[in-house]
Design a protein around this motif. Structure first.
Motif, PDB file in Angstrom:
ATOM      1  N   ARG A 163     -45.736 -77.420 -31.579  1.00  0.00           N
ATOM      2  CA  ARG A 163     -47.259 -77.094 -31.856  1.00  0.00           C
ATOM      3  C   ARG A 163     -47.961 -76.608 -30.759  1.00  0.00           C
ATOM      4  NH1 ARG A 163     -51.992 -80.716 -32.325  1.00  0.00           N
ATOM      5  NH2 ARG A 163     -53.209 -80.125 -34.131  1.00  0.00           N
ATOM      6  N   GLY A 164     -49.048 -75.662 -30.907  1.00  0.00           N
ATOM      7  CA  GLY A 164     -50.057 -74.953 -29.917  1.00  0.00           C
ATOM      8  C   GLY A 164     -50.968 -76.196 -29.490  1.00  0.00           C
TER       9      GLY A 164
ATOM     10  N   ARG B 106     -65.405 -66.512 -32.876  1.00  0.00           N
ATOM     11  CA  ARG B 106     -64.381 -66.699 -32.282  1.00  0.00           C
ATOM     12  C   ARG B 106     -63.154 -65.684 -32.085  1.00  0.00           C
ATOM     13  NH1 ARG B 106     -60.225 -69.728 -30.129  1.00  0.00           N
ATOM     14  NH2 ARG B 106     -58.476 -70.180 -31.215  1.00  0.00           N
ATOM     15  N   ASN B 107     -62.774 -65.584 -31.028  1.00  0.00           N
ATOM     16  CA  ASN B 107     -61.728 -64.526 -30.771  1.00  0.00           C
ATOM     17  C   ASN B 107     -60.583 -65.341 -30.833  1.00  0.00           C
ATOM     18  OD1 ASN B 107     -63.124 -62.119 -31.107  1.00  0.00           O
ATOM     19  ND2 ASN B 107     -63.708 -62.221 -28.917  1.00  0.00           N
ATOM     20  N   LYS B 108     -59.608 -65.263 -31.817  1.00  0.00           N
ATOM     21  CA  LYS B 108     -58.355 -66.084 -31.983  1.00  0.00           C
ATOM     22  C   LYS B 108     -57.150 -65.499 -31.973  1.00  0.00           C
ATOM     23  CE  LYS B 108     -55.650 -69.090 -35.002  1.00  0.00           C
ATOM     24  NZ  LYS B 108     -55.710 -69.769 -36.443  1.00  0.00           N
ATOM     25  N   PRO B 109     -56.167 -65.750 -30.896  1.00  0.00           N
ATOM     26  CA  PRO B 109     -54.987 -65.127 -30.963  1.00  0.00           C
ATOM     27  C   PRO B 109     -54.024 -65.342 -31.940  1.00  0.00           C
ATOM     28  CG  PRO B 109     -55.358 -66.224 -28.761  1.00  0.00           C
ATOM     29  CD  PRO B 109     -56.326 -66.604 -29.904  1.00  0.00           C
TER      30      PRO B 109
ATOM     31  N   GLU C  64     -66.916 -85.185 -33.174  1.00  0.00           N
ATOM     32  CA  GLU C  64     -65.896 -84.057 -33.306  1.00  0.00           C
ATOM     33  C   GLU C  64     -65.844 -83.411 -34.893  1.00  0.00           C
ATOM     34  OE1 GLU C  64     -62.334 -84.641 -31.218  1.00  0.00           O
ATOM     35  OE2 GLU C  64     -63.134 -84.529 -29.257  1.00  0.00           O
ATOM     36  N   TYR C  65     -65.856 -82.070 -34.882  1.00  0.00           N
ATOM     37  CA  TYR C  65     -65.810 -81.414 -36.154  1.00  0.00           C
ATOM     38  C   TYR C  65     -64.451 -80.644 -35.971  1.00  0.00           C
ATOM     39  CZ  TYR C  65     -70.348 -82.648 -37.924  1.00  0.00           C
ATOM     40  OH  TYR C  65     -71.461 -83.368 -38.495  1.00  0.00           O
ATOM     41  N   PRO C  66     -63.377 -81.013 -36.673  1.00  0.00           N
ATOM     42  CA  PRO C  66     -62.160 -80.249 -36.349  1.00  0.00           C
ATOM     43  C   PRO C  66     -61.947 -79.043 -37.367  1.00  0.00           C
ATOM     44  CG  PRO C  66     -61.731 -82.386 -37.865  1.00  0.00           C
ATOM     45  CD  PRO C  66     -63.073 -82.345 -37.564  1.00  0.00           C
ATOM     46  N   PHE C  67     -61.153 -78.058 -36.946  1.00  0.00           N
ATOM     47  CA  PHE C  67     -60.872 -76.941 -37.785  1.00  0.00           C
ATOM     48  C   PHE C  67     -59.243 -76.981 -37.819  1.00  0.00           C
ATOM     49  CE2 PHE C  67     -65.151 -76.142 -37.571  1.00  0.00           C
ATOM     50  CZ  PHE C  67     -65.772 -75.529 -38.695  1.00  0.00           C
ATOM     51  N   ILE C  68     -58.744 -77.247 -38.661  1.00  0.00           N
ATOM     52  CA  ILE C  68     -57.240 -77.226 -38.512  1.00  0.00           C
ATOM     53  C   ILE C  68     -56.742 -75.983 -38.529  1.00  0.00           C
ATOM     54  CG2 ILE C  68     -55.255 -78.183 -39.796  1.00  0.00           C
ATOM     55  CD1 ILE C  68     -57.005 -80.276 -38.900  1.00  0.00           C
ATOM     56  N   GLY C  69     -55.678 -75.830 -37.542  1.00  0.00           N
ATOM     57  CA  GLY C  69     -54.910 -74.588 -37.377  1.00  0.00           C
ATOM     58  C   GLY C  69     -55.634 -73.279 -36.564  1.00  0.00           C
TER      59      GLY C  69
ATOM     60  N   HIS D 171     -48.669 -70.885 -31.383  1.00  0.00           N
ATOM     61  CA  HIS D 171     -47.283 -71.045 -30.856  1.00  0.00           C
ATOM     62  C   HIS D 171     -46.232 -70.312 -31.646  1.00  0.00           C
ATOM     63  CE1 HIS D 171     -43.808 -73.114 -29.467  1.00  0.00           C
ATOM     64  NE2 HIS D 171     -44.260 -73.954 -28.690  1.00  0.00           N
ATOM     65  N   VAL D 172     -45.707 -69.281 -30.837  1.00  0.00           N
ATOM     66  CA  VAL D 172     -44.775 -68.413 -31.688  1.00  0.00           C
ATOM     67  C   VAL D 172     -43.653 -68.935 -32.291  1.00  0.00           C
ATOM     68  CG1 VAL D 172     -45.509 -66.806 -29.852  1.00  0.00           C
ATOM     69  CG2 VAL D 172     -43.520 -68.112 -29.333  1.00  0.00           C
ATOM     70  N   ASP D 173     -42.894 -70.242 -31.832  1.00  0.00           N
ATOM     71  CA  ASP D 173     -42.014 -70.812 -32.475  1.00  0.00           C
ATOM     72  C   ASP D 173     -42.820 -72.130 -33.556  1.00  0.00           C
ATOM     73  OD1 ASP D 173     -40.272 -69.408 -31.511  1.00  0.00           O
ATOM     74  OD2 ASP D 173     -40.106 -70.609 -29.533  1.00  0.00           O
ATOM     75  N   GLY D 174     -43.962 -72.374 -33.596  1.00  0.00           N
ATOM     76  CA  GLY D 174     -44.523 -73.450 -34.553  1.00  0.00           C
ATOM     77  C   GLY D 174     -45.738 -73.238 -34.988  1.00  0.00           C
ATOM     78  N   GLU D 175     -46.518 -74.251 -35.362  1.00  0.00           N
ATOM     79  CA  GLU D 175     -47.861 -74.053 -35.795  1.00  0.00           C
ATOM     80  C   GLU D 175     -48.966 -74.011 -34.447  1.00  0.00           C
ATOM     81  OE1 GLU D 175     -47.878 -77.651 -38.028  1.00  0.00           O
ATOM     82  OE2 GLU D 175     -46.636 -76.960 -39.453  1.00  0.00           O
ATOM     83  N   PRO D 176     -50.098 -73.648 -35.011  1.00  0.00           N
ATOM     84  CA  PRO D 176     -51.027 -73.401 -34.101  1.00  0.00           C
ATOM     85  C   PRO D 176     -51.924 -74.896 -33.837  1.00  0.00           C
ATOM     86  CG  PRO D 176     -51.806 -72.441 -36.178  1.00  0.00           C
ATOM     87  CD  PRO D 176     -50.238 -72.819 -36.138  1.00  0.00           C
ATOM     88  N   GLY D 177     -52.390 -75.006 -32.862  1.00  0.00           N
ATOM     89  CA  GLY D 177     -53.016 -76.333 -32.747  1.00  0.00           C
ATOM     90  C   GLY D 177     -54.422 -76.326 -33.357  1.00  0.00           C
ATOM     91  N   ASP D 178     -55.110 -77.184 -33.197  1.00  0.00           N
ATOM     92  CA  ASP D 178     -56.616 -77.408 -33.909  1.00  0.00           C
ATOM     93  C   ASP D 178     -57.700 -77.002 -32.774  1.00  0.00           C
ATOM     94  OD1 ASP D 178     -55.177 -78.542 -35.910  1.00  0.00           O
ATOM     95  OD2 ASP D 178     -55.385 -80.385 -35.623  1.00  0.00           O
ATOM     96  N   LEU D 179     -58.977 -76.486 -33.479  1.00  0.00           N
ATOM     97  CA  LEU D 179     -60.005 -76.368 -32.967  1.00  0.00           C
ATOM     98  C   LEU D 179     -60.955 -77.318 -33.204  1.00  0.00           C
ATOM     99  CD1 LEU D 179     -62.047 -74.822 -31.065  1.00  0.00           C
ATOM    100  CD2 LEU D 179     -62.493 -73.385 -33.233  1.00  0.00           C
TER     101      LEU D 179
END
Length: 297
Positions: free
Chosen positions: A69-70, A94-97, A160-165, A170-178
Motif C-alpha cells: 500500500r502507498g 490536487r495533482n495526483k500521481p 480528519e476527513y479521509p479520501f480513500i485511495g 504503489h505500483v505493486d498494490g493499492e494507493p494510500g489515503d489522503l
C-alpha cells in the motif's frame, strides 16, 4: 543397540516391507518413525528448525495475501470560525500521481523465500533467496483532480476527513489515503472553547454605572442583543445560552456565548470640584481591603 533391536523384530519387518516407512527412516532415523514424519520439505523444515516466521516476516503464503500500500498523505485544511459555525463546502485541487501502463515488463511482488535442500540422510541446507513475479511495466502520470471537502457545522480542530485511495500510489498494490486535517484559524472577535464562544466588550465608566444597550454581530451576521440596567463591574461575565457553536454530533444543540466586560476609565483628570461632586453623588466611603485574590477571597 541397532535400529532393529530398538524397533523390535516385528517393527523392523514392518519398516523393511513398507517402502514409505523405509524412506522415512533413511531421511529422519528412528525418531522420524516415532513422530510420524512425512517427507515434504515444509515438514522437514518445521521438524528441524521450528517456526521461523518471526525471523523472516511470517509464512510466505500469508505475505502474498498482504497487498502493499502507498503512503497516506495528511494535509492541514485551514477553516474559519464562520465556517465552523455555519458549515461550508471547500474545493481542493490536487495533482495526483496515477499509474499508467507502459511498454515492457518489470519485476514485481518480490519476496524472500526459504529453500531447503536435502544433502543426505538427516542433513539439510537452508538458503534464502529473492523471488519475483513478472508484471506489465507502469509509469506515474500526474492527473489534476478536484476534491470537495464538506466542513460540517461544529467541526473540531484536528479532526480528519479521509479520501480513500487518494494518497501516494504503489505500483505493486493499492494507493494510500489522503486525509484533510482541520485547522481552525484564530478569530479577531471570538475565542472557541469546546462548543462555547468567548468575547470581550469594553464599555465606558458611565455605561458601567448607568447601564447600556448594544448589539454584537455573530459569526453568521445575526445580532446578539445585550442590555444592562444595573452597575457592571470590570471583569463581569454575561452568559448568552444557545449563542455558541453547534455541537458536532447534534447540530440542534449549541453552546453559550460568554461576554466579559472591561471598563474604560476617563483619561482626563477630574477637577477638585468634580471629585467632590462625585463623592456626594455616589455617597460611597473608602473601601481599602487587602486580601489574597488568587485564592478567591
Amino acid at each position: 543397540m541397532s535400529w532393529f533391536e530398538g524397533l523390535g523384530q516385528n517393527g523392523a519387518r514392518t519398516v523393511l516391507s513398507d517402502e514409505e516407512k523405509r524412506k522415512q527412516y533413511d531421511a529422519y532415523g528412528e525418531e522420524g518413525l516415532k513422530d510420524g514424519h512425512q517427507s515434504s520439505h515444509g515438514d522437514i523444515f518445521s521438524h528441524f528448525f521450528g517456526d521461523f516466521g518471526f525471523m523472516f516476516g511470517g509464512n510466505p503464503r500469508q505475505q502474498d495475501r498482504n497487498i502493499p500500500r502507498g503512503s497516506d498523505i495528511i494535509v492541514d485544511l485551514e477553516v474559519t470560525l464562520e465556517e465552523v459555525y455555519s458549515g461550508n463546502f471547500v474545493e481542493v485541487v490536487r495533482n495526483k500521481p496515477v499509474a499508467r501502463q507502459a511498454p515492457g515488463k518489470r519485476k514485481c511482488n518480490c519476496r524472500q523465500e526459504m529453500r531447503t535442500t536435502q544433502l543426505g540422510p538427516g542433513r539439510f541446507q537452508m538458503t534464502q533467496e529473492v523471488v519475483c513475479d513478472e508484471c506489465p511495466n507502469v509509469k506515474l502520470v500526474n492527473e489534476e483532480r478536484t476534491l470537495e471537502v464538506e466542513i460540517e457545522p461544529g467541526v473540531r480542530d484536528g479532526m480528519e476527513y479521509p479520501f480513500i485511495g487518494e494518497g501516494e500510489p504503489h505500483v505493486d498494490g493499492e494507493p494510500g489515503d489522503l486525509r484533510f486535517r482541520i485547522k481552525v484559524l484564530k478569530h479577531p472577535v471570538f475565542e472557541r472553547r469546546g462548543d462555547d464562544l468567548y468575547t470581550n466588550v469594553t464599555i465606558s465608566l458611565v455605561e458601567a454605572l448607568t447601564g447600556f444597550e448594544m448589539d454584537i454581530a455573530h459569526l453568521d451576521g445575526h445580532k446578539v442583543h445585550v442590555a444592562r440596567d444595573k452597575i457592571t463591574k470590570p471583569g463581569a461575565k454575561l452568559w448568552k445560552k444557545g449563542e455558541g457553536l453547534p455541537n458536532f454530533d447534534n447540530n440542534n444543540i449549541k453552546g453559550s456565548l460568554i461576554i466579559t466586560f472591561d471598563v474604560e476609565f476617563p483619561k482626563e483628570q477630574l477637577t477638585p470640584e468634580q471629585r467632590e461632586g462625585l463623592k456626594q453623588l455616589l455617597k460611597q466611603g473608602p473601601v481599602q481591603k487587602v486580601y489574597n485574590g488568587l485564592q478567591g477571597y
